[in-house]
Scaffold this motif. Structure first.
Motif, short mmCIF file in Angstrom:
data_model
loop_
_atom_site.label_atom_id
_atom_site.label_comp_id
_atom_site.label_asym_id
_atom_site.label_seq_id
_atom_site.Cartn_x
_atom_site.Cartn_y
_atom_site.Cartn_z
N CYS A 1 -34.42 -28.64 -35.19
CA CYS A 1 -35.69 -27.97 -35.49
C CYS A 1 -35.45 -26.56 -36.03
N ALA A 2 -34.50 -25.85 -35.45
CA ALA A 2 -34.17 -24.51 -35.93
C ALA A 2 -33.68 -24.56 -37.37
N GLY A 3 -32.88 -25.57 -37.70
CA GLY A 3 -32.40 -25.70 -39.07
C GLY A 3 -33.51 -25.98 -40.06
N VAL A 4 -34.44 -26.86 -39.69
CA VAL A 4 -35.57 -27.17 -40.57
C VAL A 4 -36.44 -25.93 -40.78
N LEU A 5 -36.69 -25.20 -39.70
CA LEU A 5 -37.51 -23.99 -39.82
C LEU A 5 -36.81 -22.91 -40.65
N MET A 6 -35.48 -22.84 -40.57
CA MET A 6 -34.75 -21.88 -41.39
C MET A 6 -34.90 -22.23 -42.87
N LEU A 7 -34.90 -23.51 -43.20
CA LEU A 7 -35.10 -23.92 -44.59
C LEU A 7 -36.52 -23.57 -45.05
N LEU A 8 -37.51 -23.77 -44.18
CA LEU A 8 -38.88 -23.40 -44.53
C LEU A 8 -39.02 -21.89 -44.71
N LEU A 9 -38.31 -21.13 -43.90
CA LEU A 9 -38.35 -19.68 -44.05
C LEU A 9 -37.75 -19.27 -45.40
N GLY A 10 -36.70 -19.94 -45.82
CA GLY A 10 -36.13 -19.68 -47.13
C GLY A 10 -37.09 -20.03 -48.26
N THR A 11 -37.87 -21.10 -48.06
CA THR A 11 -38.89 -21.47 -49.05
C THR A 11 -39.94 -20.38 -49.18
N TRP A 12 -40.36 -19.82 -48.04
CA TRP A 12 -41.32 -18.72 -48.07
C TRP A 12 -40.73 -17.50 -48.77
N VAL B 1 -26.67 -29.87 -39.20
CA VAL B 1 -25.46 -30.68 -38.98
C VAL B 1 -24.94 -30.48 -37.56
N THR B 2 -25.04 -29.27 -37.04
CA THR B 2 -24.58 -29.00 -35.68
C THR B 2 -25.27 -29.90 -34.68
N GLY B 3 -26.57 -30.08 -34.81
CA GLY B 3 -27.30 -30.91 -33.85
C GLY B 3 -27.15 -32.40 -34.07
N LEU B 4 -26.76 -32.78 -35.30
CA LEU B 4 -26.69 -34.22 -35.62
C LEU B 4 -25.32 -34.84 -35.37
N ARG C 1 -36.21 -14.67 -39.01
CA ARG C 1 -34.82 -15.11 -39.14
C ARG C 1 -34.05 -14.84 -37.85
N ALA C 2 -34.31 -13.69 -37.22
CA ALA C 2 -33.65 -13.39 -35.95
C ALA C 2 -34.09 -14.33 -34.85
N VAL C 3 -35.36 -14.69 -34.83
CA VAL C 3 -35.85 -15.67 -33.86
C VAL C 3 -35.07 -16.97 -34.00
N LEU C 4 -34.94 -17.45 -35.24
CA LEU C 4 -34.32 -18.75 -35.47
C LEU C 4 -32.83 -18.75 -35.20
N HIS C 5 -32.10 -17.75 -35.73
CA HIS C 5 -30.65 -17.85 -35.57
C HIS C 5 -30.20 -17.48 -34.16
N ASN C 6 -30.90 -16.56 -33.48
CA ASN C 6 -30.52 -16.24 -32.10
C ASN C 6 -30.92 -17.36 -31.14
N GLY C 7 -32.11 -17.93 -31.36
CA GLY C 7 -32.51 -19.07 -30.53
C GLY C 7 -31.60 -20.26 -30.74
N TRP C 8 -31.25 -20.51 -32.02
CA TRP C 8 -30.33 -21.60 -32.33
C TRP C 8 -28.98 -21.39 -31.67
N TRP C 9 -28.45 -20.16 -31.71
CA TRP C 9 -27.13 -19.92 -31.14
C TRP C 9 -27.14 -20.03 -29.63
N LEU C 10 -28.23 -19.62 -28.99
CA LEU C 10 -28.32 -19.77 -27.54
C LEU C 10 -28.15 -21.23 -27.15
#
Length: 429
Positions: free
Chosen positions: A186-197, A107-110, A37-46
């Motif tokens: 991509c970060a958003g999609v991966l965050m959703l997959l992480l929630g699925t896990w 939504v941010t990227g779209l 989760r830290a990988v995704l949200h920090n990378g996304w925010w960068l």
């Protein structure tokens, strides 16, 4: 057979093995989830921070307005989200957080225009309120080792720092290979997959759900959490320290890049590379600092000592930063503030609040602590911002240092009352 004396009393190994899933397996999953989760949200925010300024072309006024809107949304939803977690379940709250967060990130990227970006940032802030406190409450109840949970919370903070460093590198590279909008989605999609896990791999067997009269139960939980936050002297002290320290931290975070630039941090690509290197050094320092102190946070005395030392470290670091006349000294002060003082304060306060809170209001009480963070950022940082134009970056750092000093004084005042009958007694006792 279980082992009574595990050889490595840190992280997931702090919990003896049991049949699947067992405390050790759950602890390992919890740390892996925090890392990813830290990988995704920090990378996304960068990538997002650059995307909003460059690709979307937002003005400084628009960026500040988005930040303010996000803060307001977060502070309004923080305690209600904690109450939801304590009423309906911590796992449900965390899964909801993933869905909301993934939506906001995509939504941010779209939609690169002001209104959609502001709404997405508000939704992103709200999404964090559903996991703030719920994650620690879930781990405390499901792993069910109160004598060792402080080790897991410290390991959680450490792996979040490691994940943050990995995320800014990974998504910086990804954005360079493809483009910023694609990396953001991509970060958003991966965050959703992480929630699925998380949904599939994280059980919730020890939480006692409210079966009826949800609204009445929720209001009762909110009242009990608020009462504990203002009547328990230690938790009240932690709330006050959180307000002061986060006010200093928010001011520091917004101004120190300007101060580094004034002292010679070069502009352009070389400056960006240097700034990234500083942040990686911060994450590495924080991981080492948390590993060094985690075994000593198993008592009120140890927590009090390291909370006071953390506040003093922030005081000294900000004074050095405010008085620094050379870039290396300023960089060292930045690393000490962000890599030692701030992560230790956050970790110690979380562990200490968790220890003094009953299970049925645990997420709500943590939410009050998170709300104190927002209050500090809004009140203290706003007051210092009003003085920044007069005192300049260096002088403002010295003013922020006084908030750390006030935090240390608050801890010392609480220590002078530590021998009162209420000290060391559980909230239910």
């Amino acid at each position: 057979m279980s082992r009574s004396n595990p050889p490595t009393p840190t992280g997931p190994d702090a919990f003896p093995e049991h049949p699947h899933p067992g405390p050790r397996v759950l602890a390992r999953r919890f740390l892996v989830w925090n890392f990813l989760r830290a990988v995704l949200h920090n990378g996304w925010w960068l990538v997002t921070s650059l995307y909003m300024a460059v690709d979307a072309g937002l003005s400084p006024a628009q960026l500040l307005l988005i930040a303010a809107a996000q803060g307001v949304a977060s502070i309004l939803f923080e305690v209600p989200a904690g109450v939801v977690a304590d009423t309906l379940g911590r796992k449900k709250a965390i899964v909801a957080s993933h869905v909301l967060m993934a939506t906001a990130m995509a939504v941010t990227g779209l939609f690169p225009s002001f209104v959609p970006l502001m709404l997405a940032q508000m939704l992103w802030g709200i999404s964090w309120t559903f996991t703030s406190g719920s994650d620690v409450a879930w781990a405390t109840d499901e792993i069910d080792r109160p004598d060792r949970i402080h080790l897991l919370i410290a390991a959680q903070a450490r792996w979040q720092m490691i994940g943050a460093g990995a995320g800014i590198v990974a998504f910086g590279v990804l954005a360079a290979i493809v483009d910023r909008p694609t990396a953001i989605v991509c970060a958003g999609v991966l965050m959703l997959l992480l929630g699925t896990w998380f949904t599939a791999a994280f059980p919730e067997k020890n939480f006692v759900r409210v079966r009826k009269d949800h609204l009445k139960a929720a209001l009762g939980i909110a009242r009990r959490g608020a009462r504990l936050a203002v009547t328990d002297r230690t938790i009240l002290m932690l709330v006050v320290v959180t307000v002061l320290v986060n006010g200093a931290a928010d001011t520091f975070g917004r101004i120190y890049p300007v101060h580094l630039a004034d002292l010679g941090l070069p502009p352009g690509a070389s400056g960006m590379a240097g700034f990234t290197a500083i942040n990686l050094a911060v994450y590495a320092t924080a991981a080492l600092a948390l590993a060094a102190v985690q075994r000593r946070l198993d008592s009120d005395g140890g927590a009090r000592t390291f909370l006071a030392l953390s506040c003093l470290a922030g005081l000294v670091s900000l004074v050095l930063l405010g008085l620094a006349s050379s870039l290396p000294v300023a960089v060292a002060a930045v690393i000490a503030t962000n890599g030692i003082a701030m992560p230790l304060v956050r970790t110690v306060t979380t562990i200490w609040v968790n220890r003094r809170t009953d299970s049925d209001i645990r997420a709500t009480t943590h939410s009050f602590l998170a709300q104190a963070e927002y209050a500090g950022e809004i009140l203290c940082a706003a007051a210092l911002a009003a003085l920044a134009g007069t005192f300049g970056p260096g002088g403002t750092m010295l003013l922020a240092a006084t908030l750390f000093a006030a935090g240390a004084g608050t801890v010392a005042l609480n220590r002078s009352r530590a021998k009162s009958p209420s000290e060391g007694v559980s909230p239910s006792g």
